[in-house]
Design an enzyme around this catalytic site. Structure first.
Site, mmCIF file in Angstrom:
data_model
loop_
_atom_site.group_PDB
_atom_site.id
_atom_site.type_symbol
_atom_site.label_atom_id
_atom_site.label_comp_id
_atom_site.label_asym_id
_atom_site.label_seq_id
_atom_site.Cartn_x
_atom_site.Cartn_y
_atom_site.Cartn_z
ATOM 1 C CB ALA A 158 -0.760 -0.525 1.285
ATOM 2 C CG ASP B 249 -13.464 4.679 -5.798
ATOM 3 O OD1 ASP B 249 -13.353 4.757 -6.157
ATOM 4 O OD2 ASP B 249 -14.710 4.163 -5.118
ATOM 5 N N GLY C 275 -11.660 -2.420 -8.544
ATOM 6 C CA GLY C 275 -11.408 -1.949 -7.131
ATOM 7 C C GLY C 275 -12.446 -3.181 -6.994
ATOM 8 C CB SER C 276 -14.657 -4.345 -4.078
ATOM 9 O OG SER C 276 -13.584 -3.473 -2.920
ATOM 10 N NE ARG D 54 -9.496 -4.596 3.835
ATOM 11 C CZ ARG D 54 -9.425 -3.547 3.122
ATOM 12 N NH1 ARG D 54 -10.692 -3.105 3.940
ATOM 13 N NH2 ARG D 54 -9.233 -3.684 2.047
ATOM 14 N NE ARG E 98 -14.382 -3.529 3.185
ATOM 15 C CZ ARG E 98 -13.959 -4.343 2.086
ATOM 16 N NH1 ARG E 98 -13.882 -5.595 1.223
ATOM 17 N NH2 ARG E 98 -12.679 -3.335 1.814
ATOM 18 C CD GLU F 210 -7.883 4.433 3.461
ATOM 19 O OE1 GLU F 210 -7.689 4.109 4.845
ATOM 20 O OE2 GLU F 210 -8.005 3.703 3.006
HETATM 21 N N1 ATP Z 1 0.565 -3.927 -3.148
HETATM 22 C C1 ATP Z 1 -0.172 -3.940 -2.421
HETATM 23 N N2 ATP Z 1 -0.857 -4.177 -1.162
HETATM 24 C C2 ATP Z 1 -1.425 -4.332 -0.786
HETATM 25 N N3 ATP Z 1 -2.412 -3.477 -0.299
HETATM 26 C C3 ATP Z 1 -2.167 -2.944 -1.602
HETATM 27 C C4 ATP Z 1 -1.167 -2.938 -2.772
HETATM 28 N N4 ATP Z 1 -1.719 -2.323 -3.277
HETATM 29 C C5 ATP Z 1 -2.340 -1.457 -3.735
HETATM 30 N N5 ATP Z 1 -2.567 -1.031 -1.967
HETATM 31 C C6 ATP Z 1 -3.660 -0.699 -1.351
HETATM 32 O O1 ATP Z 1 -5.752 -1.337 -1.510
HETATM 33 C C7 ATP Z 1 -6.217 -0.340 -1.257
HETATM 34 C C8 ATP Z 1 -7.675 -0.635 -1.671
HETATM 35 O O2 ATP Z 1 -7.620 -0.458 -3.195
HETATM 36 P P1 ATP Z 1 -7.960 -0.526 -4.324
HETATM 37 O O3 ATP Z 1 -8.891 0.347 -4.308
HETATM 38 O O4 ATP Z 1 -7.950 -1.189 -5.717
HETATM 39 O O5 ATP Z 1 -9.311 -1.633 -3.982
HETATM 40 P P2 ATP Z 1 -10.617 -1.730 -3.388
HETATM 41 O O6 ATP Z 1 -11.199 -3.311 -3.475
HETATM 42 O O7 ATP Z 1 -11.734 -1.147 -3.932
HETATM 43 O O8 ATP Z 1 -10.650 -1.367 -2.047
HETATM 44 P P3 ATP Z 1 -11.017 -1.733 -0.922
HETATM 45 O O9 ATP Z 1 -11.296 -3.171 0.203
HETATM 46 O O10 ATP Z 1 -10.657 -0.780 -0.138
HETATM 47 O O11 ATP Z 1 -12.524 -1.448 -1.296
HETATM 48 C C9 ATP Z 1 -5.323 0.521 -1.213
HETATM 49 O O12 ATP Z 1 -6.118 1.902 -0.422
HETATM 50 C C10 ATP Z 1 -4.158 0.743 -1.622
HETATM 51 O O13 ATP Z 1 -3.342 1.848 -1.518
HETATM 52 C C1 LIG Z 2 -32.890 0.665 1.645
HETATM 53 C C2 LIG Z 2 -31.804 0.434 0.617
HETATM 54 C C3 LIG Z 2 -30.684 1.100 1.123
HETATM 55 C C4 LIG Z 2 -29.761 1.268 0.397
HETATM 56 C C5 LIG Z 2 -28.693 2.608 0.568
HETATM 57 C C6 LIG Z 2 -28.175 2.863 -0.264
HETATM 58 C C7 LIG Z 2 -27.099 4.506 -0.074
HETATM 59 C C8 LIG Z 2 -26.109 4.391 -2.060
HETATM 60 C C9 LIG Z 2 -25.315 5.461 -1.113
HETATM 61 C C10 LIG Z 2 -24.167 5.210 -2.071
HETATM 62 C C11 LIG Z 2 -22.587 6.602 -1.092
HETATM 63 C C12 LIG Z 2 -21.479 6.098 -1.959
HETATM 64 C C13 LIG Z 2 -21.049 6.862 -1.040
HETATM 65 C C14 LIG Z 2 -19.219 7.025 -1.825
HETATM 66 C C15 LIG Z 2 -18.588 6.293 -0.996
HETATM 67 C C16 LIG Z 2 -16.950 6.448 -1.732
HETATM 68 O O1 LIG Z 2 -16.075 7.932 -1.696
HETATM 69 C C17 LIG Z 2 -16.386 5.424 -0.958
HETATM 70 C C18 LIG Z 2 -14.840 5.041 -1.841
HETATM 71 O O2 LIG Z 2 -15.014 3.772 -2.000
HETATM 72 N N1 LIG Z 2 -16.484 4.290 -0.491
HETATM 73 C C19 LIG Z 2 -17.124 4.084 0.411
HETATM 74 C C20 LIG Z 2 -18.105 2.395 0.692
HETATM 75 O O3 LIG Z 2 -17.384 4.591 1.432
#
Ligand code: ATP
Ligand SMILES: CCCCCCCCCCCCC/C=C/[C@@H](O)[C@H](CO)NC(C)=O
Ligand code: CA
Length: 586
Positions: free
Chosen positions: A161, A185, A227-228, A292, A298, A539
């Protein structure tokens, strides 16, 4: 240039001028319907022979054929219009010389666009992001297209990371026209912090001073979603699709983006482009960190658990309102590609600069921001809140296609502050549910929304973030242990800054004390915490009392905003064939 060429068995009049490449079937009855016209700006490449690039490169040598690749909108009738794919057409010429002449002319037309497109990219792939398919996505979908377009890429597969952020902050970047992440993200955030930090370093500006006007960044950022959570990609492109994003990078699209800086006292904590959220969104994130292993699921699980806990938190929110004459979070507009509000903001934010340097194509430029605007009066609101959210953009995502604040703008220099006051559980459910449909989530008696330039949050007397040394230790420690879990030994800028302050007071690492706190307690304690945590683009922040400031158009993405129709609900699940690529089917 103009000729009659064959495509398949039919004859076409093919024309190339400075702006368009088009071909019209030489069948008078259908002439109107059969012209295909591609702007030269959307041509990707031309190859001799009969060539395929995706899903795999295949070359069939042929002296009289050439193949043209271009941007094609949509992949099926019902796909969101933000989805792009690679259009491919084989032309047959009367001779080899004729073919070579066409290829030369097309390459010349493409070369004329090269100043508007990136030539060399620095690509960071997170091999563990999302479904752990980053490397595969890059190798099979993105890399072949970059190669076709003649773009060279230096690829770094990250091993820890913050490696991408540190690389951008410290290594030589001369010759690169942009940085690209393949991930979610979190990876985008690394690039964001690297690019902003590097630009301020080079400009000799302190990011820790919340009053400083930051230097806008020239190095463009590209996001290939893997990403997720890929909210930033979705909200700036309209779909989460690696091919679409790669095509935006290739043609050099340029989308300015507002960035929110988050400070605690005189320390920069983080930057955000999407959500700075306290209460519900902070609790969901804190809860999700414990699960996680569930992967992207999650967030659903933690959303339910947090909803059932039905918490609200006291605090005081202060904000600097934006100019209500320009726009409002309830004006029912959408920030779409070429948005008028954002373009006019460019002129307001950068009045001395050449307007052409802010058009929609990539072009390296120097510009300076207007800092003459007076601060104005802070408005203060005290109470108990289910959530306090600040978003610089709509924050639309597949789950909430119109987003947290549907009328927010990507690049207007403002953010939307959403205050959801304490209410009964069903009322809050109604609020959340309205994020998933077209009903107005702000039309509820316990919700208010303000368009703002800055926000401060403080806790009630007695609950304030402790300023004593031990608590500050605890917060630094919390952040360090998170970074160590990620496998990194690097301290973030704010950790470093805090650590320096700690060293000034003569407290070494060996003096750290472990202390349990409510900080990340989530639902593990029987006693409900009186203080939540901030979710900053996914974060958790180590401080509760923060100052957020929106920096208009601080960075630029290889994107163009959402094209009309993209990101809306134009695919009704199940009633049309959409090959499963539409956002509502993923
Ligand atoms: N090689 C690595 N090993 C561990 N962590 C890493 C690596 N490369 C990047 N990361 C970190 O992994 C985190 C999650 O990465 P990323 O945003 O690409 O995937 P994500 O699946 O969308 O994340 P999240 O699981 O947080 O939703 C990032 O904050 C990044 O700093
Ligand atoms: C009864 C149905 C309930 C559904 C609720 C849906 C609400 C969705 C709101 C979406 C907000 C998205 C905000 C974005 C967040 C991102 O910045 C951040 C980083 O990827 N993601 C998370 C998970 O914090
Ligand atoms: Ca904005």
């Amino acid at each position: 240039m103009e000729s009659v060429l064959r495509v398949g068995k039919k004859r076409y009049r093919v024309i190339l001028n400075g702006i368009h490449f088009s071909w019209t079937e030489l069948d008078k009855k259908n002439r109107d319907k059969k012209t295909v016209s591609v702007p030269v700006s959307e041509l990707i490449g031309v190859e001799k022979g009969r060539v395929e690039i995706l899903p795999q490169k295949k070359v069939e040598e042929s002296e009289q054929h050439f193949t043209v690749f271009s941007v094609m909108r949509g992949s099926c009738r019902s796909s969101p219009s933000g989805l792009w794919s690679v259009g491919r057409t084989e032309f047959y010429c009367s001779s080899r010389d004729h073919r070579d002449h066409w290829v030369t002319q097309l390459k010349t037309a493409l070369a004329a666009k090269s100043g508007m497109r990136p030539q060399r990219l620095l690509v960071f792939i997170n091999p563990y992001g999302g479904k752990k398919k980053g490397v595969q996505i890059y190798r099979t979908l993105a890399s072949p297209l970059l190669e076709l377009a003649g773009i060279s890429a230096h690829v770094v597969v990250t091993e820890r990371a913050n490696q991408a952020r540190d690389h951008i902050l410290k290594k030589e970047l001369t010759g690169f026209d942009g940085v690209v992440c393949v991930g979610g993200d979190g990876m985008f955030s690394e690039l964001l912090h690297g690019v902003i930090g590097r630009t301020q370093q080079e400009a000799g500006l302190s990011e820790h001073d919340p009053t400083v006007t930051l230097q806008p960044c020239n190095l463009h950022i590209g996001i290939i979603p893997a990403g997720s959570t890929d909210c930033v990609c979705f909200a700036t492109v309209g779909v989460n699709d690696p091919v679409t994003s790669t095509l935006h990078i290739i043609i050099g699209d340029s989308q300015p983006l507002d960035v929110c800086s988050v400070h605690h006292q005189s320390t920069l904590v983080r930057y955000s482009v999407s959500l700075v959220g306290y209460g519900f969104y902070g609790d969901v994130l804190a809860e999700s960190e414990k699960h996680r292993w569930m992967g992207p699921l999650r967030y659903d699980y933690s959303g339910c658990v947090t909803y059932l806990s039905n918490r609200s938190y006291s605090g005081t929110v202060q904000f600097l309102p934006a100019d209500p004459q320009v726009s409002s979070p309830r004006d029912n507009t959408r920030c779409l590609s070429g948005c008028r509000v954002c373009s006019e903001s460019t002129e307001r934010l950068f009045p001395q600069s050449d307007a052409s340097s802010h058009t929609s194509s990539y072009s390296p430029s120097q510009y300076s921001q207007d800092s003459s605007q007076s601060e104005g009066d802070w408005v203060s609101i005290e109470g108990r809140f289910k959530c306090v959210s600040l978003t610089c953009m709509s924050s639309s995502c597949p789950r909430s296609p119109l987003g947290l604040s549907p009328a927010a703008h990507l690049a207007d220099g403002t953010g939307d502050l959403i205050l959801v006051r304490e209410t009964h559980a069903l009322g809050f459910l109604k609020y959340l549910h309205r994020h998933t449909n077209t009903e107005d989530q702000f039309d509820l008696p316990f919700v208010e929304v303000h368009r703002v330039r800055a926000v401060k949050f403080s806790l009630p007397p007695g609950e304030e973030d402790s300023e004593d040394e031990e608590d500050e230790e605890k917060q630094i420690e919390g952040w360090e242990s998170k970074t160590e879990t990620d496998g990194s030994t690097h301290k973030s800028m704010s950790q470093q800054h805090l650590a320096e302050k700690r060293d000034e007071r003569g407290m070494g690492d060996d003096k750290k004390k472990k202390k349990k706190s409510d900080f990340l307690c989530g639902l593990c304690c029987s006693r409900a915490p009186s203080v939540s945590v901030w979710n900053c683009d996914g974060e958790i922040l180590p401080f509760t009392e923060i100052l957020c400031r929106v920096h208009g158009q601080l960075v630029r993405l290889f994107a163009r905003g959402i094209e009309d129709g993209a990101g809306s609900r134009n695919c009704r699940v199940g009633n049309r064939k959409c090959k499963g690529r539409c956002v509502l089917h993923t």
